[in-house]
Write a protein that holds these residues in place. Structure first.
Motif, PDB file in Angstrom:
ATOM      1  N   ILE A 132       0.839  -1.207   0.000  1.00 40.79           N
ATOM      2  CA  ILE A 132       0.000   0.000   0.000  1.00 40.79           C
ATOM      3  C   ILE A 132       0.871   1.253   0.000  1.00 40.79           C
ATOM      4  CG2 ILE A 132      -1.624   1.340   1.403  1.00 40.79           C
ATOM      5  CD1 ILE A 132      -2.934  -1.356   2.166  1.00 40.79           C
ATOM      6  N   LYS A 133       1.931   1.241   0.817  1.00 43.03           N
ATOM      7  CA  LYS A 133       2.841   2.399   0.869  1.00 43.03           C
ATOM      8  C   LYS A 133       3.484   2.644  -0.492  1.00 43.03           C
ATOM      9  CE  LYS A 133       4.069   2.080   5.745  1.00 43.03           C
ATOM     10  NZ  LYS A 133       5.090   1.677   6.701  1.00 43.03           N
ATOM     11  N   GLU A 134       3.899   1.559  -1.146  1.00 47.13           N
ATOM     12  CA  GLU A 134       4.498   1.691  -2.486  1.00 47.13           C
ATOM     13  C   GLU A 134       3.491   2.250  -3.478  1.00 47.13           C
ATOM     14  OE1 GLU A 134       6.290  -1.973  -3.815  1.00 47.13           O
ATOM     15  OE2 GLU A 134       7.453  -2.152  -1.964  1.00 47.13           O
ATOM     16  N   MET A 135       2.259   1.746  -3.404  1.00 47.43           N
ATOM     17  CA  MET A 135       1.204   2.210  -4.312  1.00 47.43           C
ATOM     18  C   MET A 135       0.934   3.696  -4.081  1.00 47.43           C
ATOM     19  SD  MET A 135      -1.237   0.890  -6.537  1.00 47.43           S
ATOM     20  CE  MET A 135      -1.534  -0.766  -6.043  1.00 47.43           C
ATOM     21  N   VAL A 136       0.851   4.104  -2.810  1.00 44.33           N
ATOM     22  CA  VAL A 136       0.616   5.516  -2.479  1.00 44.33           C
ATOM     23  C   VAL A 136       1.747   6.377  -3.022  1.00 44.33           C
ATOM     24  CG1 VAL A 136       0.550   7.175  -0.559  1.00 44.33           C
ATOM     25  CG2 VAL A 136      -0.850   5.116  -0.471  1.00 44.33           C
ATOM     26  N   ALA A 137       2.992   5.924  -2.829  1.00 37.99           N
ATOM     27  CA  ALA A 137       4.154   6.690  -3.303  1.00 37.99           C
ATOM     28  C   ALA A 137       4.121   6.826  -4.827  1.00 37.99           C
ATOM     29  CB  ALA A 137       5.440   6.016  -2.857  1.00 37.99           C
ATOM     30  N   LEU A 138       3.753   5.749  -5.514  1.00 36.73           N
ATOM     31  CA  LEU A 138       3.692   5.797  -6.985  1.00 36.73           C
ATOM     32  C   LEU A 138       2.582   6.733  -7.463  1.00 36.73           C
ATOM     33  CD1 LEU A 138       4.266   2.040  -7.874  1.00 36.73           C
ATOM     34  CD2 LEU A 138       5.769   3.944  -8.439  1.00 36.73           C
ATOM     35  N   LEU A 139       1.428   6.670  -6.803  1.00 33.24           N
ATOM     36  CA  LEU A 139       0.307   7.503  -7.228  1.00 33.24           C
ATOM     37  C   LEU A 139       0.510   8.976  -6.853  1.00 33.24           C
ATOM     38  CD1 LEU A 139      -2.669   5.163  -6.268  1.00 33.24           C
ATOM     39  CD2 LEU A 139      -1.956   5.758  -8.575  1.00 33.24           C
ATOM     40  N   LYS A 141       3.388  10.607  -6.370  1.00 30.89           N
ATOM     41  CA  LYS A 141       4.535  11.188  -7.079  1.00 30.89           C
ATOM     42  C   LYS A 141       5.170  12.340  -6.293  1.00 30.89           C
ATOM     43  CE  LYS A 141       2.430  10.044 -11.501  1.00 30.89           C
ATOM     44  NZ  LYS A 141       1.735  10.559 -12.659  1.00 30.89           N
ATOM     45  N   GLY A 142       5.231  12.174  -4.965  1.00 31.81           N
ATOM     46  CA  GLY A 142       5.877  13.182  -4.126  1.00 31.81           C
ATOM     47  C   GLY A 142       5.024  14.408  -3.824  1.00 31.81           C
ATOM     48  N   ASP A 143       3.789  14.437  -4.293  1.00 36.89           N
ATOM     49  CA  ASP A 143       2.896  15.573  -4.075  1.00 36.89           C
ATOM     50  C   ASP A 143       2.179  15.393  -2.738  1.00 36.89           C
ATOM     51  OD1 ASP A 143       0.763  17.372  -4.036  1.00 36.89           O
ATOM     52  OD2 ASP A 143       0.424  17.236  -6.199  1.00 36.89           O
ATOM     53  N   ARG A 144       2.395  16.317  -1.798  1.00 38.44           N
ATOM     54  CA  ARG A 144       1.803  16.204  -0.454  1.00 38.44           C
ATOM     55  C   ARG A 144       0.277  16.225  -0.489  1.00 38.44           C
ATOM     56  NH1 ARG A 144       3.398  19.562   4.419  1.00 38.44           N
ATOM     57  NH2 ARG A 144       1.433  20.207   3.693  1.00 38.44           N
ATOM     58  N   ARG A 145      -0.274  17.029  -1.388  1.00 38.27           N
ATOM     59  CA  ARG A 145      -1.734  17.099  -1.471  1.00 38.27           C
ATOM     60  C   ARG A 145      -2.302  15.757  -1.905  1.00 38.27           C
ATOM     61  NH1 ARG A 145      -4.928  21.535  -5.053  1.00 38.27           N
ATOM     62  NH2 ARG A 145      -3.751  20.582  -6.724  1.00 38.27           N
ATOM     63  N   ARG A 146      -1.647  15.123  -2.888  1.00 42.32           N
ATOM     64  CA  ARG A 146      -2.107  13.812  -3.332  1.00 42.32           C
ATOM     65  C   ARG A 146      -1.962  12.763  -2.222  1.00 42.32           C
ATOM     66  NH1 ARG A 146      -0.598  12.479  -9.518  1.00 42.32           N
ATOM     67  NH2 ARG A 146      -1.859  14.097 -10.466  1.00 42.32           N
ATOM     68  N   GLU A 147      -0.881  12.879  -1.454  1.00 48.74           N
ATOM     69  CA  GLU A 147      -0.688  11.952  -0.336  1.00 48.74           C
ATOM     70  C   GLU A 147      -1.827  12.098   0.677  1.00 48.74           C
ATOM     71  OE1 GLU A 147       3.209  12.632   1.292  1.00 48.74           O
ATOM     72  OE2 GLU A 147       4.202  11.880  -0.518  1.00 48.74           O
ATOM     73  N   MET A 148      -2.206  13.352   0.949  1.00 47.40           N
ATOM     74  CA  MET A 148      -3.315  13.590   1.886  1.00 47.40           C
ATOM     75  C   MET A 148      -4.633  13.028   1.344  1.00 47.40           C
ATOM     76  SD  MET A 148      -2.758  17.370   3.562  1.00 47.40           S
ATOM     77  CE  MET A 148      -4.293  17.263   4.482  1.00 47.40           C
ATOM     78  N   ARG A 181     -11.715  20.268  -7.482  1.00 46.30           N
ATOM     79  CA  ARG A 181     -11.397  19.894  -8.871  1.00 46.30           C
ATOM     80  C   ARG A 181     -10.156  18.995  -8.908  1.00 46.30           C
ATOM     81  NH1 ARG A 181     -12.981  25.204  -9.772  1.00 46.30           N
ATOM     82  NH2 ARG A 181     -10.834  25.946  -9.796  1.00 46.30           N
ATOM     83  N   ALA A 182      -9.162  19.316  -8.079  1.00 51.63           N
ATOM     84  CA  ALA A 182      -7.938  18.505  -8.030  1.00 51.63           C
ATOM     85  C   ALA A 182      -8.246  17.087  -7.548  1.00 51.63           C
ATOM     86  CB  ALA A 182      -6.905  19.155  -7.109  1.00 51.63           C
ATOM     87  N   ILE A 183      -9.143  16.974  -6.585  1.00 56.90           N
ATOM     88  CA  ILE A 183      -9.538  15.643  -6.077  1.00 56.90           C
ATOM     89  C   ILE A 183     -10.195  14.847  -7.187  1.00 56.90           C
ATOM     90  CG2 ILE A 183     -11.120  14.444  -4.497  1.00 56.90           C
ATOM     91  CD1 ILE A 183     -10.712  16.872  -2.554  1.00 56.90           C
ATOM     92  N   GLN A 184     -11.108  15.482  -7.916  1.00 57.93           N
ATOM     93  CA  GLN A 184     -11.822  14.788  -8.989  1.00 57.93           C
ATOM     94  C   GLN A 184     -10.875  14.374 -10.110  1.00 57.93           C
ATOM     95  OE1 GLN A 184     -14.761  17.794  -9.688  1.00 57.93           O
ATOM     96  NE2 GLN A 184     -16.065  17.112  -7.993  1.00 57.93           N
ATOM     97  N   ARG A 185      -9.930  15.270 -10.472  1.00 54.90           N
ATOM     98  CA  ARG A 185      -8.947  14.918 -11.520  1.00 54.90           C
ATOM     99  C   ARG A 185      -8.066  13.757 -11.059  1.00 54.90           C
ATOM    100  NH1 ARG A 185      -8.393  20.580 -12.068  1.00 54.90           N
ATOM    101  NH2 ARG A 185      -6.514  20.506 -10.775  1.00 54.90           N
TER     102      ARG A 185
END
Length: 198
Positions: A132-139, A141-148, A181-185
């Motif tokens: 799961i951690k690897e999948m999160v890191a791949l998805l 891509k170092g973006d904190r907002r995406r991690e949240m 919008r960022a969440i939906q994209r």
């Protein structure tokens, strides 16, 4: 943990849903274990301490009144009180309640506590967590907002408006609508990336 979800579980337990109590125990067992690890060298048996905390939480929740305070605060104070009690009695033998013995409720009925086996299949859980951690890191891509966003999704938060509010608080330079919008994209991107896997 969300106060709303916690209060809902407490209310379900008070209405007779034992599975809600099991879920509450699963949620707070890591907190209890952390406190247990902090005092392991003072107490005779960590398991006794952890079981005692779970039993006391169960007793406290059966008497809990939502208008008197927060369930989270009540549970944390029970854990702190038990920790203090164990530390004050560290030089003598601790007689903790057995999980095989029933608890007496205020109405005289007896109930048993079911503690989840947290050690069952530990290796597979660790491997799954790493995946799961690897999948999160791949998805992300170092973006904190995406991690949240990913973390919120993993915790069961799928309400875009509520998540956008949390993001707006964490990243004040962007309006909630921009976060929505960022969440939906990002959700669409994740679906496209993960579609071949499913």
């Amino acid at each position: 943990m969300e106060t709303e979800k916690l209060n809902s579980l407490v209310e379900m337990y008070r209405n007779g849903d034992d599975e809600a109590l099991n879920e509450l125990c699963r949620l707070f067992l890591p907190v209890i274990q952390r406190h247990s690890d902090e005092i392991w060298y003072f107490i005779e048996n960590q398991t006794d301490f952890e079981c005692r905390c779970l039993l006391k939480i169960k007793q406290a929740l059966s008497r809990f009144r939502p208008n008197k305070g927060s369930a989270y605060s009540l549970i944390m104070s029970v854990i702190q009180r038990e920790k203090k009690d164990f530390l004050s009695r560290r030089k003598r033998k601790i007689n903790a309640s057995s999980l095989d013995e029933p608890l007496k409720q205020s109405d005289g009925s007896e109930i048993y506590l079911e503690v989840p086996d947290v050690l069952a299949d530990v290796e597979n859980k660790i491997i799954e967590d790493e995946k799961i951690k690897e999948m999160v890191a791949l998805l992300a891509k170092g973006d904190r907002r995406r991690e949240m966003i990913l973390k919120a999704w993993m915790e069961g938060e799928y309400n875009d408006s509520r998540l956008a509010k949390e993001l707006a608080a964490a990243f004040p330079g962007i309006k909630e609508s921009g976060h929505r919008r960022a969440i939906q994209r990002f959700e669409k991107e994740c679906r496209e990336l993960l579609a071949p896997t499913f």
